[in-house]
Design an enzyme around this catalytic site. Sequence first.
Site, PDB file in Angstrom:
ATOM      1  N   SER A  13       2.218  -0.233  -0.135  1.00 29.05           N
ATOM      2  CA  SER A  13       1.811  -0.593  -1.502  1.00 29.05           C
ATOM      3  C   SER A  13       0.719  -1.643  -1.448  1.00 29.05           C
ATOM      4  O   SER A  13       0.648  -2.440  -0.499  1.00 29.05           O
ATOM      5  CB  SER A  13       3.011  -1.155  -2.273  1.00 29.05           C
ATOM      6  OG  SER A  13       2.607  -1.734  -3.514  1.00 29.05           O
ATOM      7  N   TYR A  20       9.796  -6.884  -3.025  1.00 26.02           N
ATOM      8  CA  TYR A  20       9.002  -5.667  -2.857  1.00 26.02           C
ATOM      9  C   TYR A  20       7.732  -5.912  -2.039  1.00 26.02           C
ATOM     10  O   TYR A  20       7.479  -5.219  -1.043  1.00 26.02           O
ATOM     11  CB  TYR A  20       8.651  -5.102  -4.228  1.00 26.02           C
ATOM     12  CG  TYR A  20       7.965  -3.757  -4.197  1.00 26.02           C
ATOM     13  CD1 TYR A  20       8.700  -2.592  -4.030  1.00 26.02           C
ATOM     14  CD2 TYR A  20       6.584  -3.644  -4.338  1.00 26.02           C
ATOM     15  CE1 TYR A  20       8.081  -1.340  -4.004  1.00 26.02           C
ATOM     16  CE2 TYR A  20       5.955  -2.414  -4.310  1.00 26.02           C
ATOM     17  CZ  TYR A  20       6.706  -1.266  -4.149  1.00 26.02           C
ATOM     18  OH  TYR A  20       6.095  -0.038  -4.116  1.00 26.02           O
ATOM     19  N   LYS A  25       6.888  -4.589   1.811  1.00 26.41           N
ATOM     20  CA  LYS A  25       5.772  -3.680   2.059  1.00 26.41           C
ATOM     21  C   LYS A  25       4.791  -4.278   3.072  1.00 26.41           C
ATOM     22  O   LYS A  25       4.223  -3.548   3.902  1.00 26.41           O
ATOM     23  CB  LYS A  25       5.052  -3.359   0.760  1.00 26.41           C
ATOM     24  CG  LYS A  25       5.853  -2.494  -0.207  1.00 26.41           C
ATOM     25  CD  LYS A  25       6.120  -1.105   0.351  1.00 26.41           C
ATOM     26  CE  LYS A  25       6.687  -0.161  -0.708  1.00 26.41           C
ATOM     27  NZ  LYS A  25       6.929   1.201  -0.194  1.00 26.41           N
TER      28      LYS A  25
END
Length: 281
Positions: A149, A162, A166
Amino acid sequence: MSATHPLEGTGALVTGGGSGIGLACAVRLATDGATVTICGRTAERLTSAIDETGPIDGPGSLHAIAADVTDEAAMAAAVQAAEANAGGPLGIVVANAGGSTSIGPVTQLGRDEWDATTAVILTGTMLALKYGAASLVRGGGGSFVAISSTAGSLVHPWFGAYGPAKAAVNQLCRQAADELGPSAVRVNSVCPGLIRTEMVEMITAGGGVLDSYEENTPIDRIGEPDDIAAMVRFLVGPESTWLTGQVITVDGGQSLRRGPSLAEFIEPLFGADGLRGVVGS
């Protein structure tokens, strides 16, 4: 292999393949001739995805195996199932499974949510790499692609675990590319920007968060799963046999500017002071 179906005879595994980016990648690979096994937690969802896709035009095919990517035994079994479907070792592995339950200011992150998010994103990718890359090596080489991401490199405030997870995926892929190059296994990660999937429907439906994305994205549209599938197809195909260890961003140019603001969603939960780290006594 043929000019029409350049992936013919290649076995592939796509984790998180029941919808969105994962399903788009699986269909693109199968359309070009690969024997693709998609995995996800729910067998019914995988079966429905294949039924809704319909017949593949050509020698490629779609198969399903239910597996939780955080379960090591399940991931080992998923690779074995994909090999059985393909009739031998794999040539392609796409680690797409992800998601997040961790969100909010760093001073108020929940440990359980942090652990669950890092497990599915980072540990899930590691297990797909551990067993998937071993199959690629057995087959004499191939390509592993992780779906990361823009949050792995571009700051996304209040995204919780998150972004850090990533970022770790990107570094894991770089490390693996160095280790596995002598076995003709290429390892790369793809970093999507905002892509129209079920996971972000609350953003793509409209509002301040979508406005934040759009004002920071030079190409004026929301990304589609097929945009990412096209890059994955390139990375696993014969066109990119000297490309490894790369972190490739596909985001309409958003990373030229800044990450989105989630304030519209987060401030009602934590308050204006909470957004800057204030925790009530």
